[in-house]
Design a protein around this motif. Structure first.
Motif, mmCIF file in Angstrom:
data_model
loop_
_atom_site.group_PDB
_atom_site.id
_atom_site.type_symbol
_atom_site.label_atom_id
_atom_site.label_comp_id
_atom_site.label_asym_id
_atom_site.label_seq_id
_atom_site.Cartn_x
_atom_site.Cartn_y
_atom_site.Cartn_z
ATOM 1 N N GLU A 177 2.311 2.032 -3.432
ATOM 2 C CA GLU A 177 1.543 2.525 -4.122
ATOM 3 C C GLU A 177 1.338 4.007 -4.071
ATOM 4 O OE1 GLU A 177 -2.267 0.340 -3.779
ATOM 5 O OE2 GLU A 177 -1.326 -1.353 -4.784
ATOM 6 N N GLN A 178 1.466 4.589 -2.685
ATOM 7 C CA GLN A 178 1.136 5.920 -2.397
ATOM 8 C C GLN A 178 2.304 6.867 -2.337
ATOM 9 O OE1 GLN A 178 -0.488 5.510 1.464
ATOM 10 N NE2 GLN A 178 -2.697 4.755 0.819
ATOM 11 N N CYS A 179 3.660 6.058 -2.310
ATOM 12 C CA CYS A 179 4.893 6.791 -2.108
ATOM 13 C C CYS A 179 5.608 6.744 -3.301
ATOM 14 C CB CYS A 179 5.518 6.371 -0.762
ATOM 15 S SG CYS A 179 7.067 7.095 -0.630
ATOM 16 N N THR A 239 0.694 -1.180 -0.065
ATOM 17 C CA THR A 239 0.091 0.004 -0.050
ATOM 18 C C THR A 239 0.685 1.240 -0.065
ATOM 19 O OG1 THR A 239 -1.673 -1.185 1.273
ATOM 20 C CG2 THR A 239 -1.850 1.104 1.311
ATOM 21 N N HIS A 240 1.919 1.020 0.813
ATOM 22 C CA HIS A 240 2.814 2.251 0.815
ATOM 23 C C HIS A 240 3.358 2.746 -0.410
ATOM 24 C CE1 HIS A 240 5.440 5.216 2.836
ATOM 25 N NE2 HIS A 240 6.353 4.837 2.118
#
Lengths: 58, 251
Positions: free
Chosen positions: B28-30, B25-26
């Motif tokens: 995908e966001q970072c 998830t990280h």
């Protein structure tokens, strides 16, 4: 062992009689060492499909 | 969530990181972490695992044949036995020889000891008696032939000492002759003993009269002749003892 032979961390720690955390740390440090040595080569020859000396030639 | 550490990125590449879902998830966001992960993945993706080559056919057999010819030859059998420390190689043979000699010595028929090797006490006594008679005869001959022309007393100290020595031995031989039942010899030795006692117990400066008396006794008893006869008999017995096995000869 993790990269070339595809063994899991559990298998490696069992084979080398190490703790799982120590095995993970060893894998991390080994990859770091590879990066230190290979990153400059990639910057010099970015189009090379494989890192020199790591091809399967046999 | 903070940025991913290098360790998390690397372990995520291998699928060994803890909290895989959160890491995914990280990423995908970072943007930064995703770029770092892609660099690691690109680098490690270019390192192809080295395949272990399969050995050619009969590789083990060929390798062994090559090695076998170069290995030092191993001794075996007889040569190995004698090649191993030389100082011990003959020890078993020596032990076998000792055992064989011991066994043969036990089995081999024993010879009876020969007479010549065994001491013969009777012969020893005979020889001693012969020697005693010979010495006594010499003493008596000296006395018989002593010069008495000057009419002075003669020095008989030497003869007296001889007579004392002969007297002790004479006593033993006389008893021995009586013990074995030889009266003739015992009688002669008895006569001889009296004369020897007279000489031994007399004065060292023997007056001519005393000397004449002793001579008379020797002549009257025919002591010299008897001693000669018995001496010759003893000699013949000694010679007989030398030739024949030990018997029960009398003195």
């Amino acid at each position: 062992m993790r990269h070339m032979e595809g063994q899991s961390i559990e298998e490696i720690s069992s084979a080398l009689n190490l703790k799982v955390s120590a095995t993970k740390n060893s894998v991390f440090r080994a990859v770091q060492k590879l990066r230190r040595h290979l990153e400059p080569l990639r910057a010099w020859a970015p189009s090379a499909p494989h890192i020199a000396g790591t091809e399967s030639s046999q | 969530m903070n940025h991913l550490s290098d360790e998390q990125i690397i372990l995520h590449h291998y699928g060994e990181a803890e909290g895989e879902a959160e890491i995914r998830t990280h990423l995908e966001q970072c943007q930064a972490c995703r770029a770092e992960f892609e660099r690691v993945e690109s680098l490690l993706g270019q390192i192809e695992p080295t395949e272990v080559p399969e050995p050619p056919a009969f590789f083990e057999e060929k390798t062994w044949l090559n090695l076998r010819d170069r290995l030092p030859q191993k001794r075996s059998g007889f040569r190995q036995w004698f090649g191993w420390p030389k100082k011990w190689a003959l020890a078993p043979i020596a032990v076998l020889l000792l055992v064989a000699a011991f066994t043969l010595g036990r089995i081999w028929p024993r010879r009876e000891p020969t007479v010549a090797l065994a001491p013969n006490p009777q012969r020893v006594v005979l020889v001693a008696v012969g020697d005693h008679l010979e010495r006594s005869q010499m003493l008596l001959v000296e006395i018989m032939n002593a010069d008495t022309g000057s009419g002075q007393a003669l020095d008989f100290s030497g003869e007296q000492q001889q007579a004392r020595d002969l007297l002790d031995a004479n006593h033993l031989y006389r008893l021995s002759a009586q013990h074995v039942g030889d009266p003739q010899v015992a009688r002669v030795l008895d006569d001889l003993g009296r004369v020897l006692a007279e000489i031994a117990n007399g004065p060292s400066q023997l007056p001519p009269g005393d000397l004449k008396e002793i001579r008379t006794r020797i002549q009257s008893q025919e002591l010299l002749f008897k001693i000669k006869v018995i001496g010759s008999q003893v000699d013949s017995k000694v010679r007989h003892q030398e030739q024949a096995p030990a018997g029960d000869s009398k003195i």
